[in-house]
Motif scaffolding. Structure first.
Motif, short mmCIF file in Angstrom:
data_model
loop_
_atom_site.label_atom_id
_atom_site.label_comp_id
_atom_site.label_asym_id
_atom_site.label_seq_id
_atom_site.Cartn_x
_atom_site.Cartn_y
_atom_site.Cartn_z
N TYR B 36 45.39 69.83 7.58
CA TYR B 36 44.40 70.90 7.48
C TYR B 36 44.81 72.15 8.26
O TYR B 36 44.84 73.25 7.72
CB TYR B 36 43.06 70.38 7.99
N GLU B 37 45.14 71.97 9.53
CA GLU B 37 45.43 73.13 10.38
C GLU B 37 46.63 73.92 9.90
O GLU B 37 46.69 75.13 10.04
CB GLU B 37 45.68 72.68 11.83
N ARG B 38 47.59 73.23 9.35
CA ARG B 38 48.83 73.89 8.95
C ARG B 38 48.75 74.51 7.57
O ARG B 38 49.70 75.13 7.11
CB ARG B 38 49.97 72.87 8.97
N ARG B 42 45.73 81.43 2.39
CA ARG B 42 46.51 81.98 1.28
C ARG B 42 47.02 80.86 0.37
O ARG B 42 46.93 80.93 -0.86
CB ARG B 42 47.69 82.78 1.82
N GLU B 46 45.94 80.07 -3.50
CA GLU B 46 46.95 79.93 -4.55
C GLU B 46 46.77 78.60 -5.29
O GLU B 46 46.78 78.55 -6.51
CB GLU B 46 48.34 80.00 -3.92
N GLU B 63 36.86 75.94 7.39
CA GLU B 63 36.37 74.61 7.70
C GLU B 63 35.48 74.05 6.59
O GLU B 63 35.47 72.86 6.32
CB GLU B 63 35.60 74.65 9.02
#
Lengths: 207, 207, 207, 207
Positions: B36-38, B42, B46, B63
């Motif tokens: 999730y964090e990474r 954008r 896409e 979140e």
DNA sequence: CATGAATGAGGTTTCATTCAT
DNA sequence: TATGAATGAAACCTCATTCAT
């Protein structure tokens, strides 16, 4: 006990070891509380009471800190289990198993947050570091295998797949941590211990 | 089936629902792969074939996307288990349990990555969102409780703590995902299924 | 006229081109004054009147900015020389050469700092980008080759190695920039031009 | 032969001189390979086999190291040319010039990287240090002036602006280094030498 | 409704220099 | 003299979010 592959500018092995242990200990509560990704280097440095520069003197990057911390705690935990298993060697296998399970579940309860953290953040490591951590985990499982193997040898236990059962013991401890939010309303640690002890006694053919 | 607490600029409920389902489906592989964090907004946009602006039209923030995705998949999974349990209602409890376990473990095997993701990223949610996810998880457990309760009612099963056992079934499936790296070398899915089926039959007193 | 290999988030080619040209123009005086390494992204952004984020929207990294700037100015310079050579096509080769040399040295004098910068910072580029710049430089040399070849064809010039002489012309211009600090006390631009013009007339056998 | 303006904690002039020469020699390959800005003090210290502290004991800062290195190599080079010019004093001027050019171009070929480095990094120096380096460069040019002046005195050469021609000789050597990437495909060192020797003989009126 | 260019705070990391030993 | 651990400012770069169009 190599700490290899982690870059450092120091060539004083004792200092490296000391500082990395210090980092591992200081960073754990922070990581557990905020998660790895959400913890900044600045916070880590503060928690370690080091400057950012000092941190990077002993560590190659943020990810190394995670690895060091996981490695440190897993090693500690494995040592704990090893002593537990060894100290129960004087008991008959059945009683030894009962005692180990009781102590292991108690320890699992005490280190809930850490266990959760392991499941959550191991994936943040590079494959190579992940392998190191997996190795430690296998060592942990191996301690329980030793316990079970002893019982098999003496004829008290009868087990098809020792590794599978050993892993199941480990996982049962983890489960108490991972699902505490649900189990809390279902049973106490004592009941959980009793329930699972009974199961494992059956599973090893000692009931 | 409220999707509330998640901000939106749209007032067309149908569109909101459609778009959010679309987002949930599109984002899952990405989240599972990168964490999730990474994963950046954008990339999410896409993957969803939407503009970043459009995303924020239907969603309050990053979140929320995690919550939507977790909610979506957990709901789907719960539905799957519900149908599984219901469809086994025609069988005698013992055979029903065996069948459900088999299918459930098979499904666990198929959705390994997703399961892992759930354990890893639920903590990235705010407490309120986490509660919602926990509720879904409880529903999942409840489906298995239904199965067990039926067996108890008919006298085929004898269980002290139904919730505990139901949870144990759920977690046993999860563990196949979480510890696959270790179990892979220890036993096949079939063996794992057989081993645990036997256990649960004992645990419910039907062996 | 591809600007490839340089990452961008925009998909509007016209805008990309515009912004990159703008960056090239804005950054040149800064780079020339402070050198590439000593110029920070913050300064660059300020000079471009863009936010740092906007900069990185059109450019993959700091080095790309250097490449864009070098490319831009070298292209411009090559165009200037091309026009110079072409416009001298109406003159007899000998007079054409004299005129071109005069104008080229004058231009070299005017763009001293830029020339110096080229020699200094091309090495800061990755090999692939360096190749692009070298290609532009070869185009520049090729323009002078055209001029010399024309004279050879008409029989006015007699040259063994056209590329060598063309390169020598280019470098003679550069040297006025690179060694100005020494030459300043030795001769004026006019004398430098006269001296070298005489030489090149001899070198092409037109004296 | 003052090394002044460079701060030191030592008061042992011999040691200062020794250490600085050692530094100049050790650092050159590093600087040439990575560039001045991209080379860290730590790398420099390592290359010099000194501690960082020791380095700062004999040197005021990073920039001083660049100055010391440039100074050292330029002095060496000037000495080489001086000896070359002196040793050709026994030959007639025309043959002396031919011999000096041949040897100088050969040396230029051998020290390509260093030459390039000089053009690239001199600007990293403070103006005052830059002046010192320029002085050394002027000394180099002066050696060639000596050679040319001798020929003029004897009536063998006829030169308007001796410094200009001397500088042109120096620069022609540099050009071989700076533009090797282009010249490589155009002519060999021997051809380059022949071509330019012929030119300079004409330029000094000895052809 | 939809777009995507723009923002700028905050992330991780490097490094010249100092100073207690 | 010599060492190298420590500092912290400043470097480059990312990214969730907004808003004019």
């Amino acid at each position: 006990m190599k700490k290899t592959a982690i870059r450092t500018y120091s060539r004083n092995d004792k200092l490296i070891s000391e500082r990395r242990d210090h980092i591992a200990q200081s960073v754990a509560p922070l990581f557990v509380k905020k998660g790895y990704e959400r913890t900044s280097i600045r916070e880590i440095a503060e928690a370690c009471d080091m400057s950012m520069g000092a941190l990077y003197y002993y560590v190659g990057g943020k990810e190394d800190i995670l690895q060091i911390m996981l490695d440190y705690d897993l090693t500690l935990y494995t040592k704990f289990v090893k002593e537990l298993v060894d100290s129960s060697g004087s008991l008959p296998p059945r009683e030894g198993l009962i005692r180990v399970l009781e102590q292991y579940f108690k320890a699992s309860d005490a280190s809930q947050d850490l266990t959760l953290f392991f499941y959550q953040e191991t994936k943040s490591l590079q494959p190579s570091a992940r392998e190191i951590i997996k190795g430690r985990e296998r060592s942990l499982v191996a301690e329980f295998e030793k316990l079970l193997a002893r019982g098999c040898k003496s004829g008290d236990f009868k087990i098809d797949n020792i590794t599978l059962v050993a892993n199941q013991i480990v996982v049962t401890g983890h489960m108490w941590a991972l699902r505490r939010w649900l189990l809390r309303h279902v049973c106490s640690l004592e009941e959980y211990t009793r329930h699972n002890t009974e199961y494992f006694l059956t599973a090893v053919g000692a009931n």
